[in-house]
Scaffold this motif. Structure first.
Motif, PDB file in Angstrom:
ATOM      1  N   UNK A  90       0.815  -1.205   0.000  1.00  0.00           N
ATOM      2  CA  UNK A  90       0.000   0.000   0.000  1.00  0.00           C
ATOM      3  C   UNK A  90       0.856   1.266   0.000  1.00  0.00           C
ATOM      4  N   UNK A  91       1.951   1.267   0.767  1.00  0.00           N
ATOM      5  CA  UNK A  91       2.790   2.453   0.822  1.00  0.00           C
ATOM      6  C   UNK A  91       3.478   2.715  -0.510  1.00  0.00           C
ATOM      7  N   UNK A  92       3.872   1.650  -1.196  1.00  0.00           N
ATOM      8  CA  UNK A  92       4.478   1.832  -2.516  1.00  0.00           C
ATOM      9  C   UNK A  92       3.478   2.460  -3.489  1.00  0.00           C
ATOM     10  N   UNK A  93       2.253   1.983  -3.467  1.00  0.00           N
ATOM     11  CA  UNK A  93       1.232   2.524  -4.359  1.00  0.00           C
ATOM     12  C   UNK A  93       0.899   3.966  -3.988  1.00  0.00           C
ATOM     13  N   UNK A  94       0.778   4.249  -2.695  1.00  0.00           N
ATOM     14  CA  UNK A  94       0.471   5.616  -2.264  1.00  0.00           C
ATOM     15  C   UNK A  94       1.619   6.570  -2.586  1.00  0.00           C
ATOM     16  N   UNK A 168      -0.567 -12.580  -4.567  1.00  0.00           N
ATOM     17  CA  UNK A 168      -0.397 -12.208  -5.971  1.00  0.00           C
ATOM     18  C   UNK A 168      -0.593 -10.716  -6.206  1.00  0.00           C
ATOM     19  N   UNK A 169      -1.276 -10.020  -5.276  1.00  0.00           N
ATOM     20  CA  UNK A 169      -1.404  -8.573  -5.406  1.00  0.00           C
ATOM     21  C   UNK A 169      -0.055  -7.877  -5.242  1.00  0.00           C
ATOM     22  N   UNK A 170       0.862  -8.536  -4.565  1.00  0.00           N
ATOM     23  CA  UNK A 170       2.200  -7.962  -4.339  1.00  0.00           C
ATOM     24  C   UNK A 170       3.019  -7.929  -5.620  1.00  0.00           C
ATOM     25  N   UNK A 171       2.579  -8.658  -6.652  1.00  0.00           N
ATOM     26  CA  UNK A 171       3.339  -8.740  -7.897  1.00  0.00           C
ATOM     27  C   UNK A 171       3.476  -7.388  -8.583  1.00  0.00           C
ATOM     28  N   UNK A 172       2.520  -6.487  -8.380  1.00  0.00           N
ATOM     29  CA  UNK A 172       2.616  -5.172  -9.014  1.00  0.00           C
ATOM     30  C   UNK A 172       3.815  -4.389  -8.504  1.00  0.00           C
ATOM     31  N   UNK A 173       4.187  -4.614  -7.247  1.00  0.00           N
ATOM     32  CA  UNK A 173       5.376  -3.962  -6.719  1.00  0.00           C
ATOM     33  C   UNK A 173       6.652  -4.569  -7.255  1.00  0.00           C
ATOM     34  N   UNK A 174       6.673  -5.885  -7.395  1.00  0.00           N
ATOM     35  CA  UNK A 174       7.863  -6.560  -7.926  1.00  0.00           C
ATOM     36  C   UNK A 174       8.110  -6.146  -9.372  1.00  0.00           C
ATOM     37  N   UNK A 175       7.053  -6.061 -10.153  1.00  0.00           N
ATOM     38  CA  UNK A 175       7.184  -5.662 -11.553  1.00  0.00           C
ATOM     39  C   UNK A 175       7.222  -4.143 -11.738  1.00  0.00           C
ATOM     40  N   UNK A 176       7.112  -3.390 -10.640  1.00  0.00           N
ATOM     41  CA  UNK A 176       7.242  -1.932 -10.653  1.00  0.00           C
ATOM     42  C   UNK A 176       6.238  -1.298 -11.617  1.00  0.00           C
ATOM     43  N   UNK A 177       4.984  -1.607 -11.398  1.00  0.00           N
ATOM     44  CA  UNK A 177       3.932  -1.105 -12.285  1.00  0.00           C
ATOM     45  C   UNK A 177       3.460   0.302 -11.927  1.00  0.00           C
ATOM     46  N   UNK A 178       3.617   0.707 -10.683  1.00  0.00           N
ATOM     47  CA  UNK A 178       3.026   1.974 -10.250  1.00  0.00           C
ATOM     48  C   UNK A 178       3.931   3.173 -10.512  1.00  0.00           C
ATOM     49  N   UNK A 179       5.177   3.104 -10.128  1.00  0.00           N
ATOM     50  CA  UNK A 179       6.096   4.231 -10.264  1.00  0.00           C
ATOM     51  C   UNK A 179       6.998   3.981 -11.463  1.00  0.00           C
ATOM     52  N   UNK A 180       6.644   4.568 -12.605  1.00  0.00           N
ATOM     53  CA  UNK A 180       7.363   4.328 -13.850  1.00  0.00           C
ATOM     54  C   UNK A 180       7.650   5.655 -14.550  1.00  0.00           C
ATOM     55  N   UNK A 181       8.586   5.622 -15.491  1.00  0.00           N
ATOM     56  CA  UNK A 181       8.890   6.816 -16.281  1.00  0.00           C
ATOM     57  C   UNK A 181       7.707   7.203 -17.164  1.00  0.00           C
ATOM     58  N   UNK A 182       7.019   6.190 -17.710  1.00  0.00           N
ATOM     59  CA  UNK A 182       5.853   6.478 -18.551  1.00  0.00           C
ATOM     60  C   UNK A 182       4.753   7.169 -17.743  1.00  0.00           C
ATOM     61  N   UNK A 323      -6.906  -0.837 -12.096  1.00  0.00           N
ATOM     62  CA  UNK A 323      -6.609  -2.173 -12.592  1.00  0.00           C
ATOM     63  C   UNK A 323      -6.619  -3.195 -11.462  1.00  0.00           C
ATOM     64  N   UNK A 324      -6.421  -2.745 -10.225  1.00  0.00           N
ATOM     65  CA  UNK A 324      -6.410  -3.674  -9.099  1.00  0.00           C
ATOM     66  C   UNK A 324      -7.805  -4.153  -8.736  1.00  0.00           C
ATOM     67  N   UNK A 325      -8.844  -3.468  -9.211  1.00  0.00           N
ATOM     68  CA  UNK A 325     -10.192  -3.868  -8.838  1.00  0.00           C
ATOM     69  C   UNK A 325     -10.533  -5.263  -9.381  1.00  0.00           C
ATOM     70  N   UNK A 326     -10.036  -5.602 -10.575  1.00  0.00           N
ATOM     71  CA  UNK A 326     -10.275  -6.932 -11.120  1.00  0.00           C
ATOM     72  C   UNK A 326      -9.585  -7.987 -10.244  1.00  0.00           C
ATOM     73  N   UNK A 327      -8.360  -7.682  -9.835  1.00  0.00           N
ATOM     74  CA  UNK A 327      -7.656  -8.621  -8.960  1.00  0.00           C
ATOM     75  C   UNK A 327      -8.374  -8.740  -7.620  1.00  0.00           C
ATOM     76  N   UNK A 328      -8.873  -7.588  -7.120  1.00  0.00           N
ATOM     77  CA  UNK A 328      -9.579  -7.612  -5.852  1.00  0.00           C
ATOM     78  C   UNK A 328     -10.840  -8.460  -5.957  1.00  0.00           C
TER      79      UNK A 328
END
Length: 336
Positions: A90-94, A168-182, A323-328
């Motif tokens: 949660x802290x990474x996403x926030x 499996x929700x933690x995978x977004x942090x491993x793949x660095x989906x939230x904080x990106x250059x794009x 996008x996390x709502x589908x996983x939720x």
């Protein structure tokens, strides 16, 4: 390194404290984009904890050496689940939203002043800046601080219980989906677009009304009043689009923001003479009674509505923030 990187788990037995640190350094150098986590409870784990990107110390029978050199301390090993899957995720996403928004709001008001200054270069007479001097001080203190703090510590895309039981929700942090250059570039582009709108739309809208000076130029107070009200509403609306869980905290933060905007509008419009000697008399005097005049003009409300809609339109059209709502949904149905 290649062999161990292809394994699900590697066990090293009877390793010395320096060998533990060497293994961490080997992984950091040999595995691209690796983020290492070291967990220990004794003095022989200190070197390993210091070598890792993130060190977690467990308070145990072997003293507090590991805790003293760690980034985080937990009482028992089972608390690691909550530290990683709940608070860490949660802290990474926030933080990604916090990071993006700080640059976004700065880009909005800086580029609005830049484009407005380019517009005023074509005018024969000298024109004041787009915003009142005191508004720039109020902007980050009164208008955007509380909503940003609220989303920074209270927003949750999934409940804590679901997050703790869904690795499996933690995978977004491993793949660095939230904080990106794009993502960063997209927020900056949105800020530049908002800056263009704030620079040109208020002047065009006030040209349709009776808010004119004796020289025939659009009133600076009218343009500034529309621009800074729209800036506050657009930036807070953009941040509101990132909220996943509305609670009393978020409602109070955005409510206090709206109250601060109304009170400062009234202060600039009705408080006379100037309350502090450091405030510009010319800007404060030009804003006197502007609230009553602007609120009675239809172009003010049309311009404000148009600016808010156009300012938030790119985010509404392109953002995939939920996008996390589908996983939720899938996780919740599985747990039930």
């Amino acid at each position: 390194v290649a062999v161990s990187n292809g394994c699900r788990a590697v066990v090293a037995c009877r390793a010395r404290k320096d060998q533990k640190a060497l293994m961490l350094n080997l992984i950091r150098r040999g595995v691209p984009r690796a983020c290492t986590l070291a967990i220990g409870d004794g003095a022989n784990d200190v070197e390993m904890i210091k070598a890792a990107h993130i060190g977690v110390g467990i308070i145990g029978r072997e003293g507090t050496e590991a805790v003293n050199h760690s980034d985080f301390a937990i009482g028992k090993f089972r608390f690691l689940r909550g530290l990683l899957l709940v608070h860490g995720r949660q802290n990474y996403r926030r933080y990604s939203v916090f990071f993006y928004f700080n640059f976004y709001q700065t880009t909005c008001y800086v580029f609005s002043m830049v484009f407005y200054s380019l517009l005023t270069l074509a005018m024969p007479a000298s024109v004041q800046p787009l915003y009142n001097d005191w508004f720039l001080n109020f902007f980050t203190v009164f208008y955007t601080s509380l909503p940003l703090i609220a989303i920074g510590f209270n927003d949750q895309d999934v409940p804590r219980a679901v997050s703790a039981r869904a690795p499996h929700l933690y995978a977004s942090g491993i793949s660095r989906e939230h904080l990106t250059s794009a993502g960063f570039n997209r927020w900056l582009v949105e800020g530049v677009c908002v800056g263009v709108l704030l620079a040109y739309v208020p002047g065009a809208s006030t040209g349709w009304s009776s808010l004119w000076t004796s020289e025939g130029a659009v009133s600076w107070a009218a343009v500034s009043f529309i621009a800074y009200n729209a800036l506050v509403l657009i930036t807070n609306g953009r941040l509101a689009l990132e909220v996943h869980s509305w609670s009393v905290v978020e409602a109070a933060a955005w409510g206090l923001m709206a109250a601060a905007l109304v009170l400062t509008n009234a202060m600039f419009s009705f408080w006379w003479p100037v309350p502090l000697p450091s405030v510009s008399y010319s800007q404060w005097g030009d804003s006197f009674w502007i609230l009553v005049i602007a609120y009675a003009q239809l172009p003010f409300w049309l311009a404000l509505s148009l600016l808010v809609v156009l300012g938030l339109l790119p985010a509404l059209a392109l953002e995939d923030r939920h996008f996390d709502e589908q996983r939720w949904t899938g996780t919740t149905s599985t747990l039930l």
